[in-house]
Design a protein around this motif. Structure first.
Motif, PDB file in Angstrom:
ATOM      1  N   SER A 287     -25.147 -22.981  -4.638  1.00 32.49           N
ATOM      2  CA  SER A 287     -26.700 -23.285  -4.981  1.00 32.49           C
ATOM      3  C   SER A 287     -27.108 -22.938  -6.394  1.00 32.49           C
ATOM      4  CB  SER A 287     -27.294 -22.331  -3.844  1.00 32.49           C
ATOM      5  OG  SER A 287     -26.956 -20.919  -4.032  1.00 32.49           O
ATOM      6  N   TRP A 288     -26.303 -22.095  -7.083  1.00 31.06           N
ATOM      7  CA  TRP A 288     -26.579 -21.651  -8.473  1.00 31.06           C
ATOM      8  C   TRP A 288     -26.221 -23.086  -9.180  1.00 31.06           C
ATOM      9  CZ3 TRP A 288     -23.830 -19.351 -12.825  1.00 31.06           C
ATOM     10  CH2 TRP A 288     -24.750 -18.789 -13.848  1.00 31.06           C
ATOM     11  N   SER A 289     -27.310 -23.386  -9.837  1.00 28.23           N
ATOM     12  CA  SER A 289     -27.359 -24.790 -10.519  1.00 28.23           C
ATOM     13  C   SER A 289     -26.394 -24.830 -11.765  1.00 28.23           C
ATOM     14  CB  SER A 289     -28.628 -25.321 -11.187  1.00 28.23           C
ATOM     15  OG  SER A 289     -29.105 -24.226 -12.240  1.00 28.23           O
ATOM     16  N   PHE A 290     -25.831 -23.726 -12.187  1.00 32.74           N
ATOM     17  CA  PHE A 290     -24.860 -23.560 -13.352  1.00 32.74           C
ATOM     18  C   PHE A 290     -23.474 -23.571 -12.903  1.00 32.74           C
ATOM     19  CE2 PHE A 290     -28.724 -22.061 -15.355  1.00 32.74           C
ATOM     20  CZ  PHE A 290     -28.898 -22.581 -16.501  1.00 32.74           C
ATOM     21  N   ASN A 291     -23.372 -23.755 -11.511  1.00 27.56           N
ATOM     22  CA  ASN A 291     -22.137 -24.013 -11.045  1.00 27.56           C
ATOM     23  C   ASN A 291     -21.747 -25.334 -10.806  1.00 27.56           C
ATOM     24  OD1 ASN A 291     -21.014 -21.499 -10.717  1.00 27.56           O
ATOM     25  ND2 ASN A 291     -22.029 -21.018  -9.076  1.00 27.56           N
ATOM     26  N   ASN A 292     -22.847 -26.487 -11.032  1.00 34.49           N
ATOM     27  CA  ASN A 292     -22.542 -27.807 -11.110  1.00 34.49           C
ATOM     28  C   ASN A 292     -21.993 -28.166 -12.201  1.00 34.49           C
ATOM     29  OD1 ASN A 292     -22.946 -30.547 -11.212  1.00 34.49           O
ATOM     30  ND2 ASN A 292     -24.759 -30.351 -10.341  1.00 34.49           N
ATOM     31  N   VAL A 293     -20.795 -28.776 -12.266  1.00 29.97           N
ATOM     32  CA  VAL A 293     -19.836 -29.093 -13.476  1.00 29.97           C
ATOM     33  C   VAL A 293     -20.661 -30.011 -14.293  1.00 29.97           C
ATOM     34  CG1 VAL A 293     -17.695 -28.236 -12.624  1.00 29.97           C
ATOM     35  CG2 VAL A 293     -18.324 -30.630 -12.110  1.00 29.97           C
ATOM     36  N   SER A 294     -21.297 -30.743 -13.690  1.00 28.36           N
ATOM     37  CA  SER A 294     -21.966 -31.970 -14.496  1.00 28.36           C
ATOM     38  C   SER A 294     -23.155 -31.337 -15.719  1.00 28.36           C
ATOM     39  CB  SER A 294     -22.915 -32.800 -13.647  1.00 28.36           C
ATOM     40  OG  SER A 294     -23.957 -32.302 -12.898  1.00 28.36           O
ATOM     41  N   LYS A 295     -23.378 -30.079 -15.644  1.00 28.38           N
ATOM     42  CA  LYS A 295     -24.310 -29.337 -16.199  1.00 28.38           C
ATOM     43  C   LYS A 295     -23.613 -28.993 -17.628  1.00 28.38           C
ATOM     44  CE  LYS A 295     -28.088 -26.747 -14.472  1.00 28.38           C
ATOM     45  NZ  LYS A 295     -29.212 -26.991 -15.497  1.00 28.38           N
ATOM     46  N   TRP A 296     -22.325 -28.952 -17.901  1.00 28.33           N
ATOM     47  CA  TRP A 296     -21.430 -28.573 -18.893  1.00 28.33           C
ATOM     48  C   TRP A 296     -20.866 -29.791 -19.383  1.00 28.33           C
ATOM     49  CZ3 TRP A 296     -22.626 -23.675 -20.002  1.00 28.33           C
ATOM     50  CH2 TRP A 296     -22.948 -22.997 -19.029  1.00 28.33           C
ATOM     51  N   THR A 297     -21.351 -30.288 -20.701  1.00 28.75           N
ATOM     52  CA  THR A 297     -21.173 -31.654 -21.301  1.00 28.75           C
ATOM     53  C   THR A 297     -20.589 -31.350 -22.911  1.00 28.75           C
ATOM     54  OG1 THR A 297     -23.433 -32.057 -21.769  1.00 28.75           O
ATOM     55  CG2 THR A 297     -22.505 -32.970 -19.799  1.00 28.75           C
ATOM     56  N   LYS A 298     -21.195 -30.293 -23.440  1.00 34.60           N
ATOM     57  CA  LYS A 298     -20.753 -30.038 -24.832  1.00 34.60           C
ATOM     58  C   LYS A 298     -19.212 -29.930 -25.232  1.00 34.60           C
ATOM     59  CE  LYS A 298     -22.620 -27.631 -28.871  1.00 34.60           C
ATOM     60  NZ  LYS A 298     -23.510 -26.326 -29.135  1.00 34.60           N
ATOM     61  N   LYS A 299     -18.884 -30.897 -26.220  1.00 27.64           N
ATOM     62  CA  LYS A 299     -17.516 -30.837 -26.343  1.00 27.64           C
ATOM     63  C   LYS A 299     -16.962 -29.805 -27.576  1.00 27.64           C
ATOM     64  CE  LYS A 299     -13.854 -34.653 -27.183  1.00 27.64           C
ATOM     65  NZ  LYS A 299     -13.925 -36.105 -27.428  1.00 27.64           N
ATOM     66  N   VAL A 300     -17.006 -28.548 -26.821  1.00 33.77           N
ATOM     67  CA  VAL A 300     -16.469 -27.423 -27.834  1.00 33.77           C
ATOM     68  C   VAL A 300     -15.336 -26.756 -27.010  1.00 33.77           C
ATOM     69  CG1 VAL A 300     -18.837 -26.896 -28.948  1.00 33.77           C
ATOM     70  CG2 VAL A 300     -18.269 -26.004 -26.623  1.00 33.77           C
ATOM     71  N   THR A 301     -14.847 -27.369 -25.981  1.00 39.20           N
ATOM     72  CA  THR A 301     -13.780 -26.593 -25.375  1.00 39.20           C
ATOM     73  C   THR A 301     -13.119 -28.009 -24.698  1.00 39.20           C
ATOM     74  OG1 THR A 301     -13.141 -25.209 -23.697  1.00 39.20           O
ATOM     75  CG2 THR A 301     -14.929 -26.497 -23.319  1.00 39.20           C
TER      76      THR A 301
END
Length: 282
Positions: free
Chosen positions: A139-153
């Protein structure tokens, strides 16, 4: 008295050796840190305290894991593929196709594949007082992988154990001050980078530099998937990579980072051995 002085001098030298700074122990001719993989891992996996302080002389790593670093990966492609299939794990979750090589650099005209597996935490989002009660839940929105897109990793890994590659392990990236400011472009491809989702709280600090991480720092699901990412990247190299913490790599460099916070090395190394055993049974 002379013998006592020699004992003190020898003890001082030993202590100095154990407390080496990684950036000062890097051989640019070979493009690697000095010493065996075990020696390197003990230096690069030292516990990171609040504000990025590192006081541990060397990481306390289990003998079983150190032995692992000195032997072959020891799993077949068939076993690994069966494990991935039985757990419905796709290539995009593990940094790409296990049949393709990892990134590489060029040393003296020769192709040298990635040597280091760097563990980061995203240090965000930040909160002023307390962590939300659901940071480890879907339920925590930051556990949705689609939120993380920045290509620094290469890969983002949420607290629910879900992962997403924004760059294939075959693609060379630079994500530390040491790579960007000290080694330069010749290091692009030497390190594999993994970002673990971890929020922070302030004060102390402020919104741009929040130092307080949750305890435990990471979930069992994160350690489980992190171990698999380590195994898959090492399999693709046909040799165990040396795990490292971002803060250790950048230790003593200007604007160095403090991640990962509250990382439990034993949980990670135990999980590697456990997942490896499960793969071999397939």
């Amino acid at each position: 008295m002379k013998n006592l002085f020699l004992i003190i001098l020898i003890s001082f030298k030993i202590t100095t050796i154990q407390a080496q700074i990684p950036s000062e122990e890097f051989d640019k001719a070979k493009m690697e840190y000095k010493g065996t993989k075990s020696v390197q891992a003990k230096m690069l996996m030292r516990h990171v305290e609040i504000w990025g302080k590192i006081t541990e002389k060397e990481a306390k790593l289990d003998t079983a894991f150190l032995k692992l670093l000195s032997i072959k990966v020891g799993i077949t492609k068939e076993h690994l593929q069966k494990y991935l299939s039985s757990n419905n794990i796709t290539n995009n979750e593990i940094g790409g196709d296990i049949n393709s090589p990892v990134s590489h650099i060029t040393v003296n005209g020769k192709k040298v594949f990635a040597k280091y597996f760097v563990i980061h935490d995203v240090s965000s989002p930040v909160f002023k007082t307390d962590f939300p009660s659901n940071i480890n839940d879907e339920s925590w929105s930051f556990n949705n992988v689609s939120k993380w897109t920045k290509k620094v990793t290469h890969v983002y890994l949420t607290r629910t154990g879900k992962s997403k590659a924004v760059a294939d392990f075959s693609e060379g990236l630079r994500a530390t001050k040491f790579e960007l400011k000290t080694l330069g472009t010749q290091s692009r491809g030497l390190y594999i980078h993994i970002e673990l989702v971890q929020p922070r709280v302030y004060p102390p600090g402020n919104e741009k530099n929040a130092p307080v991480a949750p305890k435990p720092g990471f979930t069992d699901a994160q350690y489980d998937r992190l171990a698999l990412l380590y195994i898959c990247s090492s399999f693709r190299k046909s040799e165990w990579l040396v795990p490292a913490f971002h803060a250790n790599i950048d230790q003593k460099l200007n604007d160095s980072h403090d991640d990962p916070q509250n990382f439990e090395t034993k949980k990670f190394t135990d999980k590697i051995l456990e997942v490896l055993s499960e793969i071999k049974k397939k």
